[in-house]
Design a protein around this motif. Structure first.
Motif, PDB file in Angstrom:
ATOM      1  N   THR A 139       0.833  -1.213   0.000  1.00 40.97           N
ATOM      2  CA  THR A 139       0.000   0.000   0.000  1.00 40.97           C
ATOM      3  C   THR A 139       0.863   1.257   0.000  1.00 40.97           C
ATOM      4  O   THR A 139       0.593   2.213  -0.746  1.00 40.97           O
ATOM      5  N   THR A 140       1.897   1.258   0.849  1.00 40.38           N
ATOM      6  CA  THR A 140       2.733   2.453   0.959  1.00 40.38           C
ATOM      7  C   THR A 140       3.397   2.769  -0.376  1.00 40.38           C
ATOM      8  O   THR A 140       3.441   3.938  -0.794  1.00 40.38           O
ATOM      9  N   ILE A 141       3.882   1.728  -1.045  1.00 43.50           N
ATOM     10  CA  ILE A 141       4.535   1.956  -2.348  1.00 43.50           C
ATOM     11  C   ILE A 141       3.524   2.515  -3.361  1.00 43.50           C
ATOM     12  O   ILE A 141       3.782   3.507  -4.044  1.00 43.50           O
ATOM     13  N   LEU A 142       2.347   1.873  -3.411  1.00 44.55           N
ATOM     14  CA  LEU A 142       1.337   2.331  -4.377  1.00 44.55           C
ATOM     15  C   LEU A 142       0.884   3.765  -4.060  1.00 44.55           C
ATOM     16  O   LEU A 142       0.741   4.595  -4.959  1.00 44.55           O
ATOM     17  N   ALA A 143       0.686   4.012  -2.779  1.00 45.11           N
ATOM     18  CA  ALA A 143       0.250   5.356  -2.372  1.00 45.11           C
ATOM     19  C   ALA A 143       1.294   6.392  -2.756  1.00 45.11           C
ATOM     20  O   ALA A 143       0.958   7.486  -3.224  1.00 45.11           O
ATOM     21  N   PHE A 144       2.546   6.039  -2.571  1.00 48.94           N
ATOM     22  CA  PHE A 144       3.629   6.966  -2.918  1.00 48.94           C
ATOM     23  C   PHE A 144       3.611   7.258  -4.423  1.00 48.94           C
ATOM     24  O   PHE A 144       3.738   8.412  -4.841  1.00 48.94           O
ATOM     25  N   ILE A 145       3.437   6.202  -5.207  1.00 53.25           N
ATOM     26  CA  ILE A 145       3.437   6.380  -6.674  1.00 53.25           C
ATOM     27  C   ILE A 145       2.329   7.354  -7.095  1.00 53.25           C
ATOM     28  O   ILE A 145       2.541   8.283  -7.868  1.00 53.25           O
ATOM     29  N   ILE A 146       1.133   7.129  -6.532  1.00 51.57           N
ATOM     30  CA  ILE A 146       0.007   7.992  -6.944  1.00 51.57           C
ATOM     31  C   ILE A 146       0.243   9.439  -6.480  1.00 51.57           C
ATOM     32  O   ILE A 146       0.056  10.388  -7.248  1.00 51.57           O
ATOM     33  N   ALA A 147       0.661   9.578  -5.222  1.00 56.61           N
ATOM     34  CA  ALA A 147       0.889  10.939  -4.701  1.00 56.61           C
ATOM     35  C   ALA A 147       2.005  11.631  -5.493  1.00 56.61           C
ATOM     36  O   ALA A 147       1.902  12.816  -5.820  1.00 56.61           O
ATOM     37  N   TYR A 148       3.052  10.885  -5.805  1.00 60.64           N
ATOM     38  CA  TYR A 148       4.178  11.452  -6.564  1.00 60.64           C
ATOM     39  C   TYR A 148       3.694  11.920  -7.945  1.00 60.64           C
ATOM     40  O   TYR A 148       4.084  12.984  -8.435  1.00 60.64           O
ATOM     41  N   THR A 149       2.855  11.097  -8.557  1.00 59.62           N
ATOM     42  CA  THR A 149       2.329  11.450  -9.882  1.00 59.62           C
ATOM     43  C   THR A 149       1.555  12.768  -9.794  1.00 59.62           C
ATOM     44  O   THR A 149       1.664  13.627 -10.672  1.00 59.62           O
ATOM     45  N   ILE A 150       0.792  12.909  -8.733  1.00 55.98           N
ATOM     46  CA  ILE A 150      -0.044  14.104  -8.607  1.00 55.98           C
ATOM     47  C   ILE A 150       0.789  15.353  -8.293  1.00 55.98           C
ATOM     48  O   ILE A 150       0.529  16.424  -8.838  1.00 55.98           O
ATOM     49  N   TYR A 151       1.799  15.199  -7.459  1.00 57.98           N
ATOM     50  CA  TYR A 151       2.534  16.394  -7.026  1.00 57.98           C
ATOM     51  C   TYR A 151       3.843  16.651  -7.773  1.00 57.98           C
ATOM     52  O   TYR A 151       4.354  17.752  -7.726  1.00 57.98           O
ATOM     53  N   PHE A 152       4.387  15.633  -8.403  1.00 56.02           N
ATOM     54  CA  PHE A 152       5.714  15.833  -9.005  1.00 56.02           C
ATOM     55  C   PHE A 152       5.773  15.531 -10.505  1.00 56.02           C
ATOM     56  O   PHE A 152       6.845  15.335 -11.036  1.00 56.02           O
ATOM     57  N   THR A 153       4.611  15.450 -11.134  1.00 48.96           N
ATOM     58  CA  THR A 153       4.641  15.333 -12.595  1.00 48.96           C
ATOM     59  C   THR A 153       3.762  16.445 -13.160  1.00 48.96           C
ATOM     60  O   THR A 153       3.007  17.082 -12.419  1.00 48.96           O
TER      61      THR A 153
END
Lengths: 569, 250
Positions: free
Chosen positions: A73-87
């Motif tokens: 979950t933590t990895i998936l959550a990080f990926i989604i949050a990263y996509t939203i804030y850093f792309t």
């Protein structure tokens, strides 16, 4: 700040009395029962539990599956949050990802299990598509997927909240200083988010560890602590002392997790001003994360789509023709509609009373000078730590012979206490941001304290009140763990009725009831959005109220969640 | 009219005010001047009734009022950040307190203050639509309509800029003159204190450093603190102005 008045003292004492009676005493009584051996203190029950292989196995199973699901979950959550804030992918696509990842929160966890069966089970559409089951969905695999879907929204919102406060200018500085990508990633993203990432892991772990809905529906023979506790208490021979011991075993990791969460908060780097700078990204990074996020979103949507397919097909999966028959049947069943009304009543009253309790607690805590008001903060930490199932069991044990047993009142009280922390912190943050001189000004303009609260404070905290209403309502409607020990035939709720229907394999009814819950939650959310729509006269920037919190991650989670709901409509 | 005698205040064993004494008469303006943390706001709160002194007396028109609760003293305050209620319009803020007097509030009841503070064009604006100076005037109007016996102003000019500051300053003086109202102002700015007030009470580390008229303070500073901290600031300002405009224009 105004001097303490009699009214403030009365409210404070009443509040403390509520939490002493409905939080402290039940927990102490449960603890006492776990040590009670015919009136004497003894560790016998603990010894028995430790010697029971099945029970130990269920504890270890819980740890194992919760740990692995938390990591994923933590990895998936990080990926989604990263996509939203850093792309720099389109804002609308980001909104869709947010929507999809938080959607499961609007359903009871027990529904997840049945949905997974219809996707990965022997007759599941994935199985039919491939030709044979990918894996056995009952037991470990089902729990793992269920827990990941269940905890993903919370973990995502926690990390996303952390990312919102990461200053994008540092990425720009790192680029200008010609850092290698991995070094840049470490120093500008990973390192400032240690606290949020660790927090997301712990939160996911403990949510999985204490959940009852998913193992009840899909656990199969794979026993976890929640199912063992349920069977011990509501099986053929209820064992109250053993149940109390198991509840304490569930409570301890939750307390440790709560303490760790608070500790990790300190590691989160919070930038005072994040500025308004363009996100630095590359086409490759955008594409990679777009693909990863799309896979996650597709997976979630794919799974939950079954919820709106099954109830409208004649005989899934054999006859896929469209029909209203199942819906009409359910709507025609007086018993199920009565349960639906029960749920709405409990959710509404929990929300209405919850607003009063959380507002009172917050205003005393923040805007009065009562000496011992710090106790409220401790209560909020405790309510955040105690799992719903443990609280429900403590009520069952303490109020078993009382007139509260089997009433709506006990369900409402359980919801009020169980979900207290987040609304309290939301209210507290909002009240902290308001001008501290208002009460003094009110008094000088000849108001009583209560009059100023009514005329000035409440109109200015209206938005938060609406958020708190939605929060209490939604959670009261979907909770299973909190009320599973407390419902009676007359006070049956939708979420617990679903469990009952499972025994008769009435999956169409289960899905329709779940859809009713989902729709009701969407109605309340939309209502909240409409009421909170920015108006000309709105002057308090409530977004700020929520995000500049230093008080626990959960409030940040919810704040982010509601902001998103408002933004997306 | 207002007599403050031997006021001491301690917080957790730390003495923040030591033996404060002064007296002011009706229609006078008194400034409490001193550096940050010297205890001037604590003294203001004691006069208002928000904070209780550890020792000493506050006497108003011969009556000891320390035991009288804040809301019954009849004094009122304008806070530094104005404490206006943001969900109400300027007018609703002004008449807020009058609604507690069980009478139907009409605009004519407050028209005098609205006209005096030139608030007519802003009455129906939301608070966030007002400028700093307008907010300040709404806040003063809200306080004046309650007809306070003494008006307290906590750093009334610190949030305002140049020209507006001067206009509010003259209005404060006019209030004291036209309504015969005693005004106590807290400020850390010597120029502000010495140009607006009839009397200035300079506080340093919780003690009265000097109490007198602006002229007395300028002519006979009581100790080196006043010379270095208070008057030096004015000299520097004067020098800068001379440098910019030349002596004649300054």
């Amino acid at each position: 700040m105004l001097k303490t008045t009699k009214t403030m003292r009365i409210l404070y004492v009443s509040l403390l009395a509520i939490f002493i009676i409905f939080l402290i005493v039940p927990l102490i009584y449960m603890m006492w029962l776990s040590f009670d051996d015919k009136g004497a203190l003894s560790g016998r029950h603990y010894q028995e539990v430790w010697q029971s292989r099945e029970l130990l196995a269920s504890v270890l199973n819980s740890f194992r599956v919760s740990f692995i699901s938390a990591a994923i979950t933590t990895i998936l959550a990080f990926i989604i949050a990263y996509t939203i804030y850093f792309t720099t992918i389109s804002v609308n696509t980001k909104k869709v990802f947010r929507l999809v990842v938080t959607l499961p929160m609007l359903l009871p966890t027990i529904t997840y299990g049945f949905i997974l069966i219809y996707v990965f089970g022997n007759q599941g559409y994935i199985t039919r598509f491939i030709g044979e089951p990918l894996f056995s969905i009952y037991g470990f695999n089902g729990l793992l997927i269920g827990y990941v879907i269940y905890t993903l929204p919370a973990a995502f919102l926690l990390i996303a909240n952390g990312m919102e406060y990461v200053d994008q200018r540092y990425v720009l500085v790192s680029v200008l200083m010609k850092d290698r990508p991995m070094r840049r990633f470490y120093h500008t993203v990973l390192r400032p988010l240690y606290g949020a990432i660790a927090g997301a892991f712990i939160l996911s772990f403990i949510l999985s560890f204490t959940d009852y809905g998913i193992p009840a529906s899909i656990g199969g023979q794979y026993q976890v602590i929640a199912t063992t506790l349920y069977q011990t208490m509501l099986g053929s021979i209820p064992d109250f002392s053993k149940g109390a011991v198991i509840a304490i075993m569930m409570l301890l990791p939750a307390i440790i997790a709560g303490l760790l969460l608070r500790k990790f908060e300190r590691y989160t780097v919070s930038y005072r001003s994040t500025g308004d700078y363009e996100t630095v990204s590359s086409a490759i990074k955008n594409r990679t994360f777009m693909v990863l996020c799309s896979i996650i979103a597709f997976f979630i949507v794919g799974i939950f789509s079954i919820l709106i397919i099954v109830p409208f097909t004649s005989a899934y999966p054999y006859d896929m023709s469209f029909t209203w028959k199942h819906v009409q049947n359910v709507l025609g069943m007086g018993e199920l509609m009565r349960v639906y009304q029960n749920s709405l009543l409990v959710a509404f009253l929990s929300a209405a009373i919850g607003i009063t309790i959380s507002f009172t607690a917050a205003i005393i805590s923040v805007r009065t000078s009562i000496t011992s008001r710090g106790l409220i903060q401790w209560i909020s930490i405790l309510t955040n730590t105690v799992p719903g199932m443990v609280l429900g069991l403590a009520y069952l044990l303490l109020f078993n012979g009382s007139s509260l047993k089997g009433t709506f009142l006990i369900l409402i009280i359980c919801n009020l206490v169980h979900f207290f922390t987040t609304p309290y912190l939301m209210m507290k943050n909002a009240l902290e941001k308001m001008d501290m001189s208002w009460e003094v000004t009110g008094a000088l303009l000849e108001d009583t304290w209560l009059k100023t609260v009514w005329r000035v404070i409440i109109p200015n905290i209206r938005k938060t009140i609406i958020h708190v209403f939605s929060y209490y309502f939604t959670n009261a409607l979907v909770t299973v763990s909190g009320v599973v020990f407390l419902v009676s035939t007359n006070t049956s709720l939708l979420s617990t009725k679903i469990k009952e229907l499972q025994h008769y394999s009435k999956f169409n009814e289960i899905f329709i009831l779940s859809l009713l819950i989902l729709m009701m939650n969407l109605v309340v959310m939309t209502g909240g959005y409409v009421l909170n729509k920015p108006k000309k006269r709105s002057v308090i920037n409530e977004k700020k109220i929520y995000y500049s919190t230093g008080n626990g991650k959960l409030v940040s989670i919810v704040s982010r969640m509601w902001r998103w709901k408002n933004e997306s409509g | 009219m207002l007599l403050v005698e031997n006021i001491c205040k301690s917080f957790g064993g730390k003495e923040v005010l030591k033996d404060i004494n002064f007296q002011i008469g009706e229609g006078e303006i008194l400034s409490l001047l001193g550096p940050s943390g010297c205890g001037k706001t604590t003294l203001l709160n004691i006069i208002l009734g928000l904070t209780e002194q550890s020792e000493g007396q506050v006497i108003y028109k011969g009556e000891e009022i320390s035991h009288i609760p804040m809301n019954k003293r009849g004094f009122n305050i304008v806070f530094q950040d104005f404490a206006l209620f943001p969900h109400l319009t300027a007018y609703e803020n002004i008449v807020y307190g009058l609604k507690n007097r069980n009478a139907k509030v009409q605009k004519k009841d407050v028209q005098e203050y609205i006209d005096f503070l030139e608030l007519e064009p802003h009455l129906h604006k939301q608070i966030n639509q007002l400028s700093g100076g307008q907010k300040q005037r709404v806040s003063i109007a809200r306080t004046l309509v309650m007809q306070p016996k003494i008006l307290l102003l906590d750093e009334p000019l610190s949030a305002l800029d140049g020209v507006i500051k001067e206009s509010i300053k003259s209005r404060i003086q006019q209030i004291a003159q036209d309504f015969g109202l005693t005004i106590i102002i807290v400020t850390h700015d010597p120029e502000e204190a010495l140009t607006i007030s009839n009397k200035v009470l300079i506080i340093n580390e919780g003690k009265v450093a000097q109490f007198g008229t602006p002229q007395q303070i300028m002519a006979q500073p009581a100790d080196p603190f006043i010379e270095t901290f208070i008057l030096k600031q004015l000299h520097i300002k004067r020098k800068n102005i001379y440098r910019l405009f030349g002596e004649r224009h300054a």
